[in-house]
Write an enzyme that holds these catalytic residues in place. Structure first.
Site, short mmCIF file in Angstrom:
data_model
loop_
_atom_site.label_atom_id
_atom_site.label_comp_id
_atom_site.label_asym_id
_atom_site.label_seq_id
_atom_site.Cartn_x
_atom_site.Cartn_y
_atom_site.Cartn_z
CG ASP A 1 -20.32 0.23 47.23
OD1 ASP A 1 -20.28 -1.00 47.09
OD2 ASP A 1 -20.18 1.04 46.30
CB THR B 1 -16.71 -3.35 44.75
OG1 THR B 1 -17.65 -3.07 45.78
CG2 THR B 1 -17.27 -2.86 43.44
CB THR B 2 -16.79 -5.85 49.48
OG1 THR B 2 -17.54 -4.65 49.42
CG2 THR B 2 -16.08 -5.93 50.80
CG ASP C 1 -24.90 0.30 43.12
OD1 ASP C 1 -24.26 0.81 42.17
OD2 ASP C 1 -24.57 0.44 44.30
P1 ADP Z 1 -19.86 -6.85 47.39
O1 ADP Z 1 -19.30 -5.47 47.37
O2 ADP Z 1 -18.81 -7.86 47.16
O3 ADP Z 1 -21.06 -7.01 46.53
P2 ADP Z 1 -21.70 -7.07 49.56
O4 ADP Z 1 -21.56 -6.38 50.87
O5 ADP Z 1 -22.74 -6.60 48.65
O6 ADP Z 1 -20.29 -7.07 48.90
O7 ADP Z 1 -21.93 -8.61 49.89
C1 ADP Z 1 -22.11 -9.55 48.88
C2 ADP Z 1 -22.13 -10.93 49.46
O8 ADP Z 1 -23.22 -11.06 50.37
C3 ADP Z 1 -22.32 -11.97 48.41
O9 ADP Z 1 -21.38 -13.00 48.60
C4 ADP Z 1 -23.74 -12.46 48.63
O10 ADP Z 1 -23.90 -13.81 48.25
C5 ADP Z 1 -23.89 -12.27 50.12
N1 ADP Z 1 -25.30 -12.17 50.53
C6 ADP Z 1 -26.21 -11.29 50.10
N2 ADP Z 1 -27.42 -11.50 50.68
C7 ADP Z 1 -27.25 -12.55 51.50
C8 ADP Z 1 -28.11 -13.26 52.40
N3 ADP Z 1 -29.39 -12.94 52.57
N4 ADP Z 1 -27.58 -14.29 53.09
C9 ADP Z 1 -26.28 -14.62 52.94
N5 ADP Z 1 -25.43 -13.99 52.13
C10 ADP Z 1 -25.89 -12.97 51.41
#
Ligand code: ADP
Ligand code: MG
Length: 529
Positions: free
Chosen positions: A58, A91-92, A378
């Site tokens: 996270d 957040t990322t 979350d």
């Molecule tokens: P954040 O802290 O920004 O939420 P995450 O590590 O949770 O970062 O990543 C979020 C990103 O991952 C989003 O842009 C989301 O669309 C993408 N994402 C989540 N699941 C998938 C998937 N199965 N395939 C492609 N992208 C994905």
């Protein structure tokens, strides 16, 4: 005081140099979290100064744990923390987009574009983007909501447990939504060690690990009225230091009798105001216990303050101090009460009009249980937002690419140098699909180009496919995110970038604040005369 005197004990960087350093700070931060982005993102191992460890994926956890001192870096971290508070996710992305905006802005500054012009262009691009999001959104059904919750947990947990927690979060959300508002604080979490994460369960209603105080009281019932007592139903103990002059043998006895009578009066009042269930913060004496049972009032004791507050909100009951003075207005209402065994522990479960739910988080160690709790929180946060505003955006980079394409088209019609800033903003949004692809082992640039090309043919729901590599419709695949998360990420990142661009001067204090010499002399002289 002249400016020079004020600035004497500060180190000053200004203009381009200040911007360059600030951009560097933001990029360093983004560099620390970019590799955690997305379902294929890697974990970070955080070690604190006591040697405690935490493995996390996270972004905001990484940044908040690292003791970053650079003030501009702190501004970016604070955008990420806000994102966490407001949207529980994204957040990322916020940090990555913000840093990329600044990197691109720096390129423009080197080409001679003024930071203020870039800030204006960014603000325009932000407006265009936020406006376009509504049009890109899809209204969610229950299945979509579940998919979006799972998407938000992607990469944080094993997929089986992510699915399990997602469905529990949806169940909890549905139990607490009332008049269009889902207040996540109505869901409480109980830790129970032993078993696996998959044994984690949800109880609708507020569960408190307690047993009624008298077996003659009825275990289940309802609806009825509830009184919350911030104290107990106990006799006062004569304290040794009390000024009680015991002059005869019967006096102590008399004191006890009076106290018992006062206690029974309290119970009588509870009966008179129509209370069916009383919950005490503290203890209940034997005499009162029996009197309550006789009066048909169900009672629980030694309930924690946190639970009392939750009960108060769920049942609409006041928390009173004195049972004797409680009135019918202080009572709240419940729908049903029951007791149930869970994991070998008896739980009292109360259902109330305003809803409430309890997660019994299980796992082999307390670290695992905490991880379950964090991820559930979350998931629940995402779920609550979606129940309140069921609009989703395609994930996997689809939305960012769609916005970037739109921004480039719009930029063409803007004659000033803001046009360049809008293009730079579009490039920054594309850093999300680039990072997602890179983290999954694909080439970032190639994947992005392919995605852009396919969107211009197949529409805005085409996003990355991190398994197969070939972009495809993400709505069909269930990769979707709440509108609110993406909206907040874009506005949080642009606003942080804009405020950093507006900084022209950085003054670092190089010394501890000191007492001016003149004042010091006066202080020394003080008392000498
Ligand atoms: P954040 O802290 O920004 O939420 P995450 O590590 O949770 O970062 O990543 C979020 C990103 O991952 C989003 O842009 C989301 O669309 C993408 N994402 C989540 N699941 C998938 C998937 N199965 N395939 C492609 N992208 C994905
Ligand atoms: Mg996320």
């Amino acid at each position: 005081m002249a400016e020079e005197t004020i600035l004497e004990s500060t180190e000053r960087t200004s203009g381009r140099e200040a911007l360059r350093k600030n951009v560097q700070a933001a990029l360093a931060l983004a560099g620390a979290v970019r590799s955690t982005l997305g379902p294929k993102g890697l974990d970070k191992l955080l070690i604190d100064d006591q040697g405690g460890t935490l493995v996390t994926n996270d972004g905001v956890t990484v940044l908040e744990t690292a003791r970053v001192e650079h003030p501009v870096a702190r501004m970016v971290i604070s955008a990420s923390s806000t994102q966490d508070k407001v949207a529980r996710d994204g957040t990322t992305s916020t940090v990555v987009i913000c840093a990329e905006m600044l990197r691109n802005a720096w390129q423009l500054v080197r080409q001679g574009v003024h930071p203020a012009t870039i800030a204006r262009g960014f603000a325009q691009a932000e407006d265009i983007s936020l406006e376009a999001l509504d049009g890109l959104s899809i209204s969610a059904e229950r299945g979509h909501i579940l998919a979006a919750i799972e998407t938000s947990l992607a990469g944080k947990l094993d997929s089986k447990i992510a699915k399990h927690l997602s469905s529990l979060a949806l169940e909890a959300g549905e139990a607490i939504i009332k008049d269009g508002i889902a207040d996540a604080t109505r869901v409480k979490v109980i830790h129970q060690s032993g078993g696996s994460m998959l044994d984690t369960e949800l109880i609708t209603g507020l569960a408190i690990p307690k047993t009624r105080i008298h077996s003659e009281m009825k275990e289940r019932g309802g609806p009825g009225s509830i009184l919350l007592l911030d104290g107990g139903l106990e006799k006062r103990q004569p304290r040794i230091d009390a000024k009680l002059n015991v002059t005869s043998v019967g006096m102590m006895e008399e004191f006890r009798r009076a106290e018992t009578a006062a206690l029974l009066k309290q119970v009588e009042n509870l009966k008179a105001i129509g209370c069916d269930l009383v919950v005490c913060r503290e203890g209940v004496d034997d005499d009162a216990r029996q009197a309550l049972a006789n009066a048909g009032i169900l009672a629980y004791r030694r309930v924690e303050r946190k639970d009392m507050e939750l009960l108060s909100r769920s049942c609409g009951a006041n928390i009173v101090i004195d049972a004797k003075r409680a009135t019918a207005d202080d009572l709240g209402a419940f729908i049903s009460t029951r007791e149930e065994l869970s994991g070998g522990v008896n739980h009292w479960i109360l259902d109330a009009e305003e809803g409430g739910a309890t997660l019994i988080a299980k796992g082999s160690t307390s670290d695992v249980i905490s991880e379950v709790e964090r991820c559930f929180a979350d998931a629940l946060g995402v779920c609550c937002q979606l129940l309140e505003d069921p609009r989703l955006l395609p994930g996997a980079g689809a939305t960012q690419v769609a916005l970037a394409r739109l921004l480039r088209r719009k930029a063409e019609s803007i004659p000033g140098r803001e046009q360049m800033a809008i293009d730079a903003f579009a490039d920054a949004l594309e850093s999300i699909p680039r990072a997602l692809a890179t983290n999954a082992g694909f080439d970032g640039v190639d994947s992005l180009l392919k995605l852009v090309a396919m969107q211009s043919e197949g529409g805005e729901n085409i996003g990355l496919n991190l398994e197969a590599g070939e972009p495809s419709d993400v709505v069909e695949r269930g990769v979707m995110e709440p509108l609110n998360i993406t909206r907040q990420a874009i506005s949080g990142a642009s606003e942080a970038a804009i405020s950093i661009l507006r900084i022209d001067d950085v003054l670092w204090a190089t010394m501890e604040p000191e007492i001016p010499e003149e004042a010091q002399q006066r202080l020394q002289g003080f008392g000498a005369e």
